[in-house]
Design a protein around this motif. Structure first.
Motif, PDB file in Angstrom:
ATOM      1  N   ILE A 201      -8.841  19.728  26.492  1.00 54.54           N
ATOM      2  CA  ILE A 201      -9.606  20.599  25.092  1.00 54.54           C
ATOM      3  C   ILE A 201      -8.387  20.331  23.782  1.00 54.54           C
ATOM      4  CG2 ILE A 201      -9.889  22.852  24.077  1.00 54.54           C
ATOM      5  CD1 ILE A 201     -10.968  23.705  26.676  1.00 54.54           C
ATOM      6  N   SER A 202      -7.236  20.355  24.098  1.00 57.58           N
ATOM      7  CA  SER A 202      -5.994  20.188  23.053  1.00 57.58           C
ATOM      8  C   SER A 202      -6.138  18.685  22.566  1.00 57.58           C
ATOM      9  CB  SER A 202      -4.697  20.778  23.405  1.00 57.58           C
ATOM     10  OG  SER A 202      -4.221  19.894  24.369  1.00 57.58           O
ATOM     11  N   ALA A 203      -6.301  17.703  23.415  1.00 62.01           N
ATOM     12  CA  ALA A 203      -6.724  16.472  22.948  1.00 62.01           C
ATOM     13  C   ALA A 203      -7.650  16.217  22.290  1.00 62.01           C
ATOM     14  CB  ALA A 203      -6.376  15.483  24.233  1.00 62.01           C
ATOM     15  N   THR A 204      -8.583  16.796  22.521  1.00 61.11           N
ATOM     16  CA  THR A 204      -9.963  16.522  21.617  1.00 61.11           C
ATOM     17  C   THR A 204      -9.645  17.138  20.223  1.00 61.11           C
ATOM     18  OG1 THR A 204     -11.223  16.620  23.742  1.00 61.11           O
ATOM     19  CG2 THR A 204     -12.429  17.158  21.647  1.00 61.11           C
ATOM     20  N   LEU A 205      -8.975  18.384  20.112  1.00 58.42           N
ATOM     21  CA  LEU A 205      -8.785  19.020  18.826  1.00 58.42           C
ATOM     22  C   LEU A 205      -7.947  18.008  18.039  1.00 58.42           C
ATOM     23  CD1 LEU A 205      -8.643  22.596  19.753  1.00 58.42           C
ATOM     24  CD2 LEU A 205     -10.318  21.601  18.489  1.00 58.42           C
ATOM     25  N   PHE A 206      -6.797  17.635  18.699  1.00 57.84           N
ATOM     26  CA  PHE A 206      -5.875  16.746  17.955  1.00 57.84           C
ATOM     27  C   PHE A 206      -6.205  15.380  17.529  1.00 57.84           C
ATOM     28  CE2 PHE A 206      -2.674  19.700  19.886  1.00 57.84           C
ATOM     29  CZ  PHE A 206      -2.489  20.551  18.672  1.00 57.84           C
ATOM     30  N   GLU A 207      -7.234  14.974  18.153  1.00 60.89           N
ATOM     31  CA  GLU A 207      -7.615  13.642  17.888  1.00 60.89           C
ATOM     32  C   GLU A 207      -8.896  13.708  16.773  1.00 60.89           C
ATOM     33  OE1 GLU A 207      -9.619  11.768  21.350  1.00 60.89           O
ATOM     34  OE2 GLU A 207      -7.943  11.621  22.259  1.00 60.89           O
ATOM     35  N   LEU A 208      -9.345  14.915  16.288  1.00 57.62           N
ATOM     36  CA  LEU A 208     -10.126  15.230  15.041  1.00 57.62           C
ATOM     37  C   LEU A 208     -11.378  14.452  15.442  1.00 57.62           C
ATOM     38  CD1 LEU A 208      -7.544  15.175  12.323  1.00 57.62           C
ATOM     39  CD2 LEU A 208      -8.318  16.985  13.381  1.00 57.62           C
TER      40      LEU A 208
END
Length: 54
Positions: A25-32
């Motif tokens: 989830i955090s990787a998806t958020l940080f990839e914008l």
């Protein structure tokens, strides 16, 4: 000392069960990835303006 392998199995299971989904989830958020949709929503909000008097 027999509790040490059991503790290791529990900690590794918790890591796999709890932290791996959080990392995804955090990787998806940080990839914008949702950034274009957020910009489109912001643009629509700006273009809508203030509500008129009735």
């Amino acid at each position: 000392m027999a509790w040490l392998p059991l503790l290791l199995v529990i900690l590794l299971s918790l890591h796999e069960w709890l932290f791996q989904p959080l990392l995804v989830i955090s990787a998806t958020l940080f990839e914008l990835r949702p950034l274009p949709w957020l910009l489109l929503a912001g643009l629509a909000w700006l273009m809508a303006g203030k509500p008129g008097k009735r």
